[in-house]
Motif scaffolding. Structure first.
Motif, mmCIF file in Angstrom:
data_model
loop_
_atom_site.group_PDB
_atom_site.id
_atom_site.type_symbol
_atom_site.label_atom_id
_atom_site.label_comp_id
_atom_site.label_asym_id
_atom_site.label_seq_id
_atom_site.Cartn_x
_atom_site.Cartn_y
_atom_site.Cartn_z
ATOM 1 N N ALA A 128 0.825 -1.208 0.000
ATOM 2 C CA ALA A 128 0.000 0.000 0.000
ATOM 3 C C ALA A 128 0.862 1.262 0.000
ATOM 4 C CB ALA A 128 -0.938 -0.005 1.206
ATOM 5 N N GLN A 129 1.948 1.249 0.759
ATOM 6 C CA GLN A 129 2.829 2.416 0.812
ATOM 7 C C GLN A 129 3.567 2.603 -0.513
ATOM 8 O OE1 GLN A 129 3.124 4.780 3.305
ATOM 9 N NE2 GLN A 129 4.206 5.838 1.657
ATOM 10 N N LEU A 130 4.031 1.516 -1.090
ATOM 11 C CA LEU A 130 4.718 1.597 -2.376
ATOM 12 C C LEU A 130 3.780 2.156 -3.439
ATOM 13 C CD1 LEU A 130 7.146 1.103 -4.194
ATOM 14 C CD2 LEU A 130 6.368 -1.257 -4.457
ATOM 15 N N ALA A 131 2.559 1.651 -3.474
ATOM 16 C CA ALA A 131 1.580 2.137 -4.450
ATOM 17 C C ALA A 131 1.356 3.638 -4.275
ATOM 18 C CB ALA A 131 0.268 1.375 -4.303
ATOM 19 N N LYS A 132 1.208 4.064 -3.038
ATOM 20 C CA LYS A 132 1.005 5.493 -2.765
ATOM 21 C C LYS A 132 2.203 6.304 -3.243
ATOM 22 C CE LYS A 132 -0.047 8.705 0.957
ATOM 23 N NZ LYS A 132 -0.294 8.853 2.381
ATOM 24 N N ASP A 133 3.408 5.824 -2.940
ATOM 25 C CA ASP A 133 4.627 6.519 -3.367
ATOM 26 C C ASP A 133 4.711 6.628 -4.891
ATOM 27 O OD1 ASP A 133 5.281 6.672 -0.676
ATOM 28 O OD2 ASP A 133 6.872 5.151 -0.790
#
Length: 58
Positions: free
Chosen positions: A28-33
């Protein structure tokens, strides 16, 4: 019915999948980044896995 072109290049998708496979960040964090949805990134990962399996069978 026409399909819309992807706003992300194949290279961007490949790099995103590589980063996801490294596992340094939660998906989820990678996608947001990266500025994509988690489900979009998950779809790219699933497609890459399917493509990898097809390549192994050649």
């Amino acid at each position: 019915m026409s399909s819309m072109p992807s706003p992300h290049s194949p290279e961007f998708r490949r790099r995103a999948v590589e980063l996801a496979r490294q596992g340094d960040k939660p998906l989820a964090q990678l996608a947001k980044d990266l500025g994509v949805s988690r489900s979009c990134l998950q779809n790219w990962i699933s497609q890459a896995a399917a493509d990898d399996n097809r390549a192994l069978r050649l």
